[in-house]
Write a protein that holds these residues in place. Structure first.
Motif, short mmCIF file in Angstrom:
data_model
loop_
_atom_site.label_atom_id
_atom_site.label_comp_id
_atom_site.label_asym_id
_atom_site.label_seq_id
_atom_site.Cartn_x
_atom_site.Cartn_y
_atom_site.Cartn_z
N MET A 298 0.85 -1.20 0.00
CA MET A 298 0.00 0.00 0.00
C MET A 298 0.88 1.24 0.00
SD MET A 298 -3.22 0.39 2.50
CE MET A 298 -3.21 -1.32 2.99
N SER A 299 0.85 2.00 -1.06
CA SER A 299 1.75 3.14 -1.12
C SER A 299 1.03 4.39 -0.66
CB SER A 299 2.25 3.33 -2.54
OG SER A 299 1.14 3.42 -3.39
N ILE A 300 1.80 5.36 -0.24
CA ILE A 300 1.22 6.60 0.24
C ILE A 300 1.22 7.62 -0.90
CG2 ILE A 300 1.62 8.54 1.78
CD1 ILE A 300 2.34 6.65 3.90
N TYR A 301 0.08 8.23 -1.10
CA TYR A 301 -0.01 9.25 -2.13
C TYR A 301 0.15 10.61 -1.49
CZ TYR A 301 -1.86 5.57 -5.11
OH TYR A 301 -2.01 4.44 -5.85
N ARG A 302 0.73 11.54 -2.24
CA ARG A 302 0.94 12.85 -1.63
C ARG A 302 -0.32 13.70 -1.70
NH1 ARG A 302 1.36 16.79 -5.55
NH2 ARG A 302 2.16 16.09 -7.55
N HIS B 134 -4.76 13.52 -2.61
CA HIS B 134 -5.95 12.74 -2.97
C HIS B 134 -6.96 13.64 -3.64
CE1 HIS B 134 -5.25 9.51 0.40
NE2 HIS B 134 -4.14 9.89 -0.18
N PRO C 126 -4.03 17.39 0.31
CA PRO C 126 -4.21 17.86 1.68
C PRO C 126 -4.75 19.29 1.83
CG PRO C 126 -1.90 17.96 1.08
CD PRO C 126 -2.61 17.31 -0.06
N PHE D 96 -11.20 4.84 9.61
CA PHE D 96 -11.85 5.87 10.41
C PHE D 96 -12.72 5.22 11.49
CE2 PHE D 96 -11.49 9.31 6.88
CZ PHE D 96 -10.15 9.44 7.21
N GLN E 120 -2.98 0.57 9.12
CA GLN E 120 -2.37 0.60 7.78
C GLN E 120 -3.09 1.56 6.86
OE1 GLN E 120 -2.39 -3.32 6.23
NE2 GLN E 120 -0.52 -3.93 7.30
N GLU F 229 -2.76 5.41 7.67
CA GLU F 229 -1.53 6.04 7.18
C GLU F 229 -1.73 6.60 5.80
OE1 GLU F 229 1.56 3.16 7.17
OE2 GLU F 229 1.56 3.04 9.36
N ARG F 230 -2.49 5.85 5.03
CA ARG F 230 -2.67 6.21 3.63
C ARG F 230 -3.65 7.38 3.46
NH1 ARG F 230 -5.74 4.00 -0.20
NH2 ARG F 230 -6.70 2.53 1.22
N ILE F 231 -4.67 7.44 4.31
CA ILE F 231 -5.71 8.44 4.06
C ILE F 231 -5.83 9.47 5.18
CG2 ILE F 231 -7.03 6.88 2.60
CD1 ILE F 231 -8.96 6.46 4.85
N MET G 143 9.15 14.02 -4.62
CA MET G 143 8.90 12.59 -4.49
C MET G 143 9.78 11.98 -3.41
SD MET G 143 6.41 12.02 -6.10
CE MET G 143 6.28 10.28 -5.74
N VAL H 44 8.04 12.55 -0.22
CA VAL H 44 6.89 11.65 -0.09
C VAL H 44 7.33 10.23 0.23
CG1 VAL H 44 4.94 10.62 -1.31
CG2 VAL H 44 5.46 13.04 -1.63
N SER I 192 6.86 8.13 3.67
CA SER I 192 6.06 6.91 3.61
C SER I 192 6.88 5.71 4.08
CB SER I 192 5.52 6.75 2.19
OG SER I 192 5.75 5.48 1.70
N VAL J 84 2.84 16.56 2.14
CA VAL J 84 3.74 17.23 1.21
C VAL J 84 2.87 17.93 0.19
CG1 VAL J 84 5.58 16.90 -0.46
CG2 VAL J 84 5.43 15.40 1.53
#
Lengths: 597, 132
Positions: free
Chosen positions: A1-5, A7, A62, A138, B13, B16-18, B49, B52, B56, B65
């Motif tokens: 699961m990667s983190i996006y900068r 959304h 964000p 959440f 998990q 962290e992503r959202i 990047m 980021v 991450s 970021v």
């Protein structure tokens, strides 16, 4: 699961979907790929953000930038400017209706959201409703875990009782007490039912919860099952809500996969599963006894109470019915405690309520406010007031079962008891705003027309009584009203109220009663002077051209029946016999020379 | 799923992503990278990047970021501002991926700004604002 900068959240509610938000999602994905940003930025389709009037809505985190009325061709600009270079595209950002209002770059600065408290809608427009992980992130299913792991069924019920939560479907029956009654009944089988048959014209609270946060409803149903000792639940949802149905199906599938529905939930020995039943759109099926007969596969008709569903319900077994919004509140009450819930709203109506704002109002959409908020705040501060600088006349709450609230009572706090006192009711939360152009007699006629259509025909007061009332109202708006009509209406209203079988019939006279109470002068004007004060009823008005006319001939050219005559550059004249009152000339005239009398 | 702990694991998990969509983001650190034409031309994209991916990799869910436009000192690009709660903004200049990773480790994680990369260092001014 990667983190996006970043959304990009695109509204996937029914309102925004119909104005093309699905195409926007595709366009974003395509543009992001083009600029090689698809590894950095994710695109999420969420539930309703609430501000449906400004749809399709896109929010970029964000920053929380709120883009309104986004068109497909705007996507390129947002991606190139905002997402690639970090420059917010100001001309696409939502701006408020008041003059001189600033463009607000962040969601939280917008008047529409500033005054809201989101409990039932907390996840709508924030999570991806088709992804159970985001719900879990959440605090989803935490309440179920807490109930199963740390609480006895009775403790769950006691906690709900203490919170003071009341049914959000209209009546306002205390939810904890309802659960208690069903828990007490001894039976080998019990059912949990979710009433998602939202039928009031103009109401879409439940649809939005189901579309934006379906897991909250499933979780609450499982908690309900645990509390009353049931292992099976039904969701009765309108077939007219295809997006809600689809997302519910996905949610049920995901919850089963994770073992959050089914056998031995969370390894704690509790079994519970949920089925969906589609309603064919009969209004009466929102009434709980009719809803249950409909699930059983019979014609949707109410039965007398008692016996109450808590004793004899679905398939003859004890059943507990709650509405979607009520259920959506429950997981959070379990996590945050009854004190937290009581800290919002009023003493007798704790918590918040979702309203669907519609009619003559700038910010059509979905709002959630603490109980006790004055109506005026919802209409002016959140709703942005009345468009085209017209005057506010009344607000209709509670749909066909509710009543009209006049301007003099606009500061009344919104809660179950205060609304009943002034002759309306909370209802499920539809709120239709009317301005000076709305004729109150015609509004009453509209709602009665609806109940006559939707009456199931089982009991005489509702089947025949409402029809007689509609006939009288039709007479009044067409200028054939008689002096005794008002008295007849009064008598009919009272006897239908006292004698009809179910809630639909008992409350059907409310729109007439409340308009008679607050706008009796309008009824009298129709009957005695054959005049509609709002210039709305076509049979009671005619159009005239005044001496303001410059003879530009615009009206005579637009008239579809050739009723307007006159020489160029001299005053024109309307032939009243030929005129069909289509208003074309009225709207066309540049000099305000045409008036309605 | 057979236990509460598994549920909790999924929760952590995914959060962290959202995290960035939550209203009450706590102790948030913000990195703002200059991404105008000048910044991009000087190599701001890999720098961003790097911020980021480093955040991450270290599972720093409280870091956002974002980008900003040109602030006028194009000769110092790629540039980035780092905002920590209760700390003054620190502006870093002439960044590359290596430097970005070090900033995450030393400044964001440990709270100590990397002085040698800051604009004050680059302009030859010490932290008190006197000429060196």
């Amino acid at each position: 699961m990667s983190i996006y900068r970043s959304h990009v959240l695109v509204c996937g509610g029914t309102g925004c979907t119909s104005s093309g938000s699905e195409k926007l999602v595709e366009a974003f994905l395509e543009q992001l790929k083009l600029h090689q940003l698809d590894k950095e930025i994710s695109v999420v389709k969420t539930g309703c953000f609430g501000l449906c009037a400004e749809g399709p809505v896109v929010i970029v985190y964000p920053e929380g930038t709120f883009y309104a009325r986004v068109k497909q061709e705007d996507v390129t600009e947002i991606v190139r400017e905002h997402l690639l270079k970090g420059r917010i595209v100001r001309h696409l950002v939502y701006h408020e209706h008041e003059e001189g209002a600033q463009n607000h770059l962040s969601l939280n600065d917008i008047e529409f959201y500033k005054h809201q408290t989101r409990v039932a809608l907390r996840n709508c427009g924030v999570i991806d409703p088709e992804n159970i992980d985001e719900y879990i992130a959440f605090d989803g299913y935490k309440a179920l875990g807490k109930a199963l792991g740390e609480m006895s069924p009775q403790q769950v019920i006691d906690l709900l009782k203490e919170s003071g939560l009341r049914g959000r479907g209209g009546g306002g029956f205390p939810t904890g007490l309802k659960w208690q009654l069903c828990a007490k009944t001894v039976s080998d089988k019990k059912y949990v039912i979710c009433n998602a048959d939202e039928g009031d014209p103009g109401a879409f609270m439940d649809r939005s919860v189901l579309e934006g946060d379906p897991h909250a409803v499933l979780e609450a149903m499982a908690i309900n099952g645990y509390a009353i000792g049931s292992d099976e639940g039904y969701i009765y949802v309108r077939a007219e809500y295809p997006i809600a149905v689809k997302r519910l199906q996905i949610a049920i599938g995901q919850a089963r996969n994770y073992g959050l529905l089914g056998k031995n939930i969370l390894g704690m020995g509790f079994n519970f599963d949920v089925h969906i039943r589609l309603g064919a759109g009969a209004f009466v099926c929102g009434e709980e006894t009719a809803l249950m007969t409909s699930i059983e596969g019979k014609r949707g008709e109410p039965t007398p109470k008692p016996p109450y569903p808590a004793e004899v319900g679905l398939f003859g077994k004890p059943s507990n019915i709650n509405n979607v919004e009520t259920l959506a509140n429950i997981p959070q009450i379990l996590i945050k405690g009854p004190e937290w819930f009581r800290s919002m709203g009023t003493q007798r109506s704790p918590g918040t309520k979702v309203f669907a704002l519609g009619g003559k109002i700038n910010n059509t959409g979905l709002v959630e406010v603490p109980m006790g908020t004055p109506l005026s705040k919802v209409i002016y501060d959140i709703g942005g007031g009345i468009p085209n600088s017209k005057r506010f006349k009344a607000v209709q709450t509670g749909g066909p079962s509710g009543g009209c609230i006049p301007e003099s009572l606009i500061d009344v706090p919104i809660e179950y008891d205060s609304l009943v006192q002034i002759g309306s009711m909370m209802g499920s939360g539809g709120m239709i705003v009317m301005d000076e152009d709305n004729c109150m007699v015609d509004i009453a006629r509209f709602f009665l027309d609806f109940t006559v259509d939707e009456s199931c025909g089982k009991c005489t007061p509702c089947r025949v009584g409402t029809r007689r009332m509609l006939e009288i109202l039709n007479r009044i708006v067409s200028g054939k009203g008689e002096e005794e009509d008002l008295e007849k209406l009064d008598i009919l209203c009272e006897s239908i109220k006292d004698t009809a079988l179910c809630g639909l019939g008992q409350t059907a006279p409310n729109p007439v009663l409340s308009t008679l109470r607050y706008f009796r002068d309008e009824y009298e004007a129709h009957i005695r002077e054959k005049r509609c004060p709002a210039h709305h009823c076509k049979d009671l008005l005619h159009l005239e051209i005044t001496d303001k006319c410059r003879g530009c001939t615009a009206c005579s050219r637009v008239c579809p029946v050739g009723a307007i005559t006159g020489e160029a550059r001299s005053q024109h004249h309307i032939d009243v016999d030929k005129c069909i009152k289509c208003d074309s000339c009225f709207n066309k005239c540049h000099f305000d020379a045409i008036i309605k009398v | 799923m057979k236990s509460l702990s598994e549920l909790e694991q999924i929760r952590k998990q995914t959060l962290e992503r959202i995290q960035m969509r939550k209203e009450d983001r706590e102790n948030e650190a913000r990195v703002v990278v200059g991404m105008a034409t000048c910044g991009i031309a000087a190599g701001a994209r890999p720098v961003m990047m790097a911020f980021v991916t480093e955040a991450s990799r270290r599972k720093l869910s409280n870091v956002t970021v974002s980008q900003t436009g040109c602030i006028g000192t194009c000769r110092f690009e790629p540039m980035a501002d780092v905002f920590l709660p209760d700390q003054e903004k620190v502006t870093y200049v002439n960044l590359d991926e290596q430097k970005a990773r070090r900033i995450v480790a030393e400044h964001i994680v440990n709270g100590k700004p990397v002085y040698e990369y800051t604009i004050t260092a680059a302009m030859g001014v010490n932290t008190r604002g006197n000429e060196q």
